[in-house]
Every structure is written in C-alpha cells, then in structure tokens.
Design a protein around this motif. Sequence first.
Motif, PDB file in Angstrom:
ATOM      1  N   MET A 166       0.891  -1.191   0.103  1.00  0.00           N
ATOM      2  CA  MET A 166      -0.083   0.119  -0.023  1.00  0.00           C
ATOM      3  C   MET A 166       1.000   1.248   0.081  1.00  0.00           C
ATOM      4  O   MET A 166       0.433   2.274  -0.488  1.00  0.00           O
ATOM      5  CB  MET A 166      -0.946  -0.022   1.350  1.00  0.00           C
ATOM      6  N   LYS A 175       3.015   3.748  -3.710  1.00  0.00           N
ATOM      7  CA  LYS A 175       1.987   4.303  -4.657  1.00  0.00           C
ATOM      8  C   LYS A 175       2.749   4.443  -6.011  1.00  0.00           C
ATOM      9  O   LYS A 175       1.850   4.597  -7.214  1.00  0.00           O
ATOM     10  CB  LYS A 175       1.495   5.449  -4.042  1.00  0.00           C
ATOM     11  N   THR A 224      -4.247   1.138  -7.017  1.00  0.00           N
ATOM     12  CA  THR A 224      -4.365   0.800  -5.580  1.00  0.00           C
ATOM     13  C   THR A 224      -4.417   2.230  -4.842  1.00  0.00           C
ATOM     14  O   THR A 224      -5.253   2.457  -4.048  1.00  0.00           O
ATOM     15  CB  THR A 224      -3.476   0.048  -4.931  1.00  0.00           C
ATOM     16  N   GLU A 234      -7.706   3.739  -3.086  1.00  0.00           N
ATOM     17  CA  GLU A 234      -7.569   4.589  -1.526  1.00  0.00           C
ATOM     18  C   GLU A 234      -8.448   5.875  -1.736  1.00  0.00           C
ATOM     19  O   GLU A 234      -9.059   6.286  -0.696  1.00  0.00           O
ATOM     20  CB  GLU A 234      -6.216   4.587  -1.071  1.00  0.00           C
ATOM     21  N   CYS A 271     -11.996   5.681  -2.141  1.00  0.00           N
ATOM     22  CA  CYS A 271     -12.782   5.403  -1.025  1.00  0.00           C
ATOM     23  C   CYS A 271     -12.751   6.520   0.195  1.00  0.00           C
ATOM     24  O   CYS A 271     -13.875   6.537   1.006  1.00  0.00           O
ATOM     25  CB  CYS A 271     -11.779   4.144  -0.167  1.00  0.00           C
ATOM     26  N   TYR A 272     -11.798   7.225   0.393  1.00  0.00           N
ATOM     27  CA  TYR A 272     -11.734   8.273   1.474  1.00  0.00           C
ATOM     28  C   TYR A 272     -12.854   9.366   0.859  1.00  0.00           C
ATOM     29  O   TYR A 272     -13.459   9.938   1.569  1.00  0.00           O
ATOM     30  CB  TYR A 272     -10.447   8.844   2.145  1.00  0.00           C
ATOM     31  N   CYS A 300      -6.786   9.173   4.468  1.00  0.00           N
ATOM     32  CA  CYS A 300      -6.137   8.221   4.036  1.00  0.00           C
ATOM     33  C   CYS A 300      -6.482   6.886   4.883  1.00  0.00           C
ATOM     34  O   CYS A 300      -7.321   6.945   6.048  1.00  0.00           O
ATOM     35  CB  CYS A 300      -4.418   8.292   4.557  1.00  0.00           C
ATOM     36  N   SER A 301      -6.124   5.727   4.500  1.00  0.00           N
ATOM     37  CA  SER A 301      -6.082   4.341   5.049  1.00  0.00           C
ATOM     38  C   SER A 301      -5.450   4.057   5.886  1.00  0.00           C
ATOM     39  O   SER A 301      -3.984   4.685   6.044  1.00  0.00           O
ATOM     40  CB  SER A 301      -6.423   3.232   4.115  1.00  0.00           C
ATOM     41  N   TRP A 308      -9.762   4.013   8.537  1.00  0.00           N
ATOM     42  CA  TRP A 308     -10.000   5.455   7.624  1.00  0.00           C
ATOM     43  C   TRP A 308      -9.957   6.394   8.639  1.00  0.00           C
ATOM     44  O   TRP A 308     -10.584   6.400   9.746  1.00  0.00           O
ATOM     45  CB  TRP A 308     -11.191   5.344   6.691  1.00  0.00           C
ATOM     46  N   GLY A 321      -2.087  -3.754   0.382  1.00  0.00           N
ATOM     47  CA  GLY A 321      -3.285  -3.019  -0.287  1.00  0.00           C
ATOM     48  C   GLY A 321      -4.530  -3.591  -0.317  1.00  0.00           C
ATOM     49  O   GLY A 321      -5.254  -3.012  -0.747  1.00  0.00           O
ATOM     50  N   VAL A 323      -7.703  -2.110   1.246  1.00  0.00           N
ATOM     51  CA  VAL A 323      -8.312  -1.061   0.733  1.00  0.00           C
ATOM     52  C   VAL A 323      -9.183  -1.542  -0.494  1.00  0.00           C
ATOM     53  O   VAL A 323     -10.332  -0.806  -0.527  1.00  0.00           O
ATOM     54  CB  VAL A 323      -7.205  -0.340   0.171  1.00  0.00           C
TER      55      VAL A 323
END
Length: 483
Positions: free
Chosen positions: A103, A106, A112, A116, A119-120, A138-139, A304, A339, A342
Amino acid sequence: MTDARRENPEEPLPDPRAIPHLNNDDAQDWIDVNPLAARHGSRLSLDKFEIPSGETDPQTAYQLVHDEAMLDGNARLNLATFVSTWMDDHARRLYLETADKNMIDKDEYPQTAEIETRCYKILANLWNAPDVDRAIGCSTIGSSEACMLGGLALKRRWQKRRRAEGKSTENPNIVLSSAVQVCWEEFCNYFEVEPRYVPISMEHKVLDGRDLDAYVDENTIGVVAIMGVTYTGMYEPVAKIADVLDAIETERGWDIPIHADGASGAMVAPFLQPGLEWDFRVDRVASISTSGHKYGLVYPGLGWVVWRDVDALPEDLVFKVSYLGGEMPTFALNFSRSGSQVLLQYYLFVRLGFEGYRKVQQYSQDVARYLAGEIGRMPQFQLWNDGGDIPVFAWYLTEEPRHWNLNHLSERLRIKGWLVPAYPMPDDLGGLTVQRIVVRNVRNGFSRDLASKLLRDLKKEVDYPESLDAPIPGPAHPGAFTH
C-alpha cells in the motif's frame, strides 16, 4: 492432523519412537507432527521456539499450522468482537489476488493508490463534508492508528496556533469520556498529551457536554466524541457537545475542535440514522475515524481517517518520500502493508452500495434489539442500552443478593461455545460489571436463528445458579475486555 494426505500411501509411516520428547518433561516446548501428515523420513516433532534446521514438507507445514488455528474459538459464536469474520467468495478471491500489493508503494501500484483516494472521498461524501474536493484522508491499519493520526493533527494545529499567538505550547490536553477506547490512552501516553476524563454515571451514560467547561482550557487541543462507545455501543451526542463548545468559545475565546471517533458508528449512522447530525454537518468536527474491518465489513487490518478539509491536516505532518522510483506523500504510523484491504473496501462499496449497507446494518440492529428486548425482560437483568445506536447492547445484574455474578455466567456460556464478555465499567460507576453483545454481519454472522439459540442457552445457564442455595465454588474473574 488426520485429514492430511501423504503423497505415497504405500510408504511406511514414520516411526513414532523418533519423536525426541516422548516421556520428556520438556514436551510443552515441542509440537508433534501426526505421522499421517508426514512424509516418510520427515521429522515428527518441532521445537516451538526455534526455527527448524532444515525444510519441512509444505503439506506437513500447512497441516500443522491449520490444526493449531483450529483451537481458536468459533468466530460465528464470538459475540465479543466488533471485527468482521466473514466475506464472500469474490472478496476472498480478490484478497488472495492482491495480498502482494504494498500500500505504501504508490508509484509501483498507482491504481491501488487511486482506489484508496476514491474510498476516502466516498467516506467524505457519506459523512457530509462541505466540499469533498477539499477533504483529505487516508487508510490505516485500523481505527486505532486512525485515531492517533487524528489526535496528532489536533495537537499540531493547536501548537501552530499557539506559536502564532506567541504563547507556550507546553502542557497540551485532550478531553475524553472515561469510557473511551484504550487507543486514546495510548495516544496521550505516546505523544505526551494530558488526558482529561469526564466521568460517566447512571444519569449521564456518555460524554454529553455536562460540566465540559470544567475540563477544557486554552491548552485543550480537542474533544473526542465517540460514535459507539466500546463498552456499550451508545452514541455520544456530537452536536450537543459542539453547542457547549460554541458557548465556551463565545465566553472565553477558546476554539476547540472535535474528533469524531466513529470506529463502529461512522459506518452505521449514515445508513440507519441519516438525520442524526454527528459528522461534518457539525462545523466543529475537524476529523472522523472509522474501522473498515468493523461495520465497514472488511477482514481485519483496515481503518480510515478523513479531515474536513486540507486546512484541518497540517501540511508539515505529511511526508514526501522517495521510494522505489517515485516521490509520494504519506501520513501514517505504519509503512509497508498490504493494499488488499483497501481494494476489499472498494469492492464492498461497489458490491453493496448504500442500500446494501443499509440492509446489512438494519438486519444486525433488528437482531440486537430483539435480543436486548428478551434479555431486558428477564428479572435478573437491567439493560444499560437497547442496541438502538449501533447493533450493540449491554446489561447488568439487578441488585438482589445472588450466589453468582456475570463472570460466572460468561464462563458457563463459554462452555456452550458462546463468547459473551463480562467486564467492569469505568471506575466512576463503583465497580459495576456488565455483559455486552455485538451483533455483526448478516451472512455467516449472527442471525435471528442463532440469537434464539443463544437466548435458550442463556436462560438455561441463568436458571442453574439461581437454583443454588450457596455461592458457586471458586471465584469468577473478569475476562479480557474485547474492543
């Protein structure tokens, strides 16, 4: 290890006499390999605490670890944990396919990283951020890390403001309920922030703003409001706390932000209580944390944290590091991690959608309220709450003298396979012990049918000590408190 298969059934079984610790007082330091699971000529015993000198056949090694894990409790009967214990076949396949993605890298795994961010942003939308494009998040490994990152941002914002005003940055404090989760105690210890605990009571079961002005001052970096207290599952009234802090700012000039610890509730309230104002609709809420692996429904290892906007996350907390060919920003207490969780979170967002999440959480709450209603009708018990916030509730014994306590009941239920913890509440309540049930996951989780079976066993295990004329022999000790 009787279900293992040897590659050549014609080979003779290894000689059990080759096990070095038979009739040895140090046998507890060794682990046996069942001869049926071992190849001919393989070792039949391994030291538990030293790496073997040579290789072990993979099937043998697998079966050994598999059988060790079998000794754990049955996840479906574990009513202590908040953590997800089941995902569907597609998710499990995705888990295996993506477990090797790092994760933190990047540059190597840009998609991935992109997911992320999606998702946030989805969470920022779900939590009513005023401008999702300016929200940042962030995760994390779990909500404990997310809380610590939220707390660090509060501390750093306070320090920057104090320096700009030419004031001391010594002696920061943070205000918490006495029923706060232990990760906040760790935050205060690790990052040198004084915790100020507001006691709960039978009249004030959560931090609700009462007497808050006695705990805050110019050194208060923030107030933590819990959406789903670990002990009982109750929400703390974020909007009411904010109103009290608004009045304090008007009177004394102290602008004190709120971190909403939504480890469980931040993935329940948007679906079951959409009209409840606890999130970024409350102007004083600077950040929100949650567990993806609790009511986010992902396997363990995901949290999260989302900030209202980029101004709420001081830029000097974000590191830009060169790693494996590229430069990337990072804000975390951990570095390399898979990752896969996520990607599983994004899979669930796509798979379930808003309505799917609502159905899952509603079913869990329906089961929780059914159980709470039945247990609340038993004369031995008094409900602390009824599961109307997150699908979690707790109860305690009524005051009549008894020959048993909730620790005894927890032990008796464990004999039947049920893990229903009994644990002491914060000291403010004078030694009160409660039992708590967490209802989670519709599929392969805790169904209405299983709830009926639990009630049957619970009533039976209560009837037994109630029939005794003398105390149950031996002390019952509180079990470990499961967060």
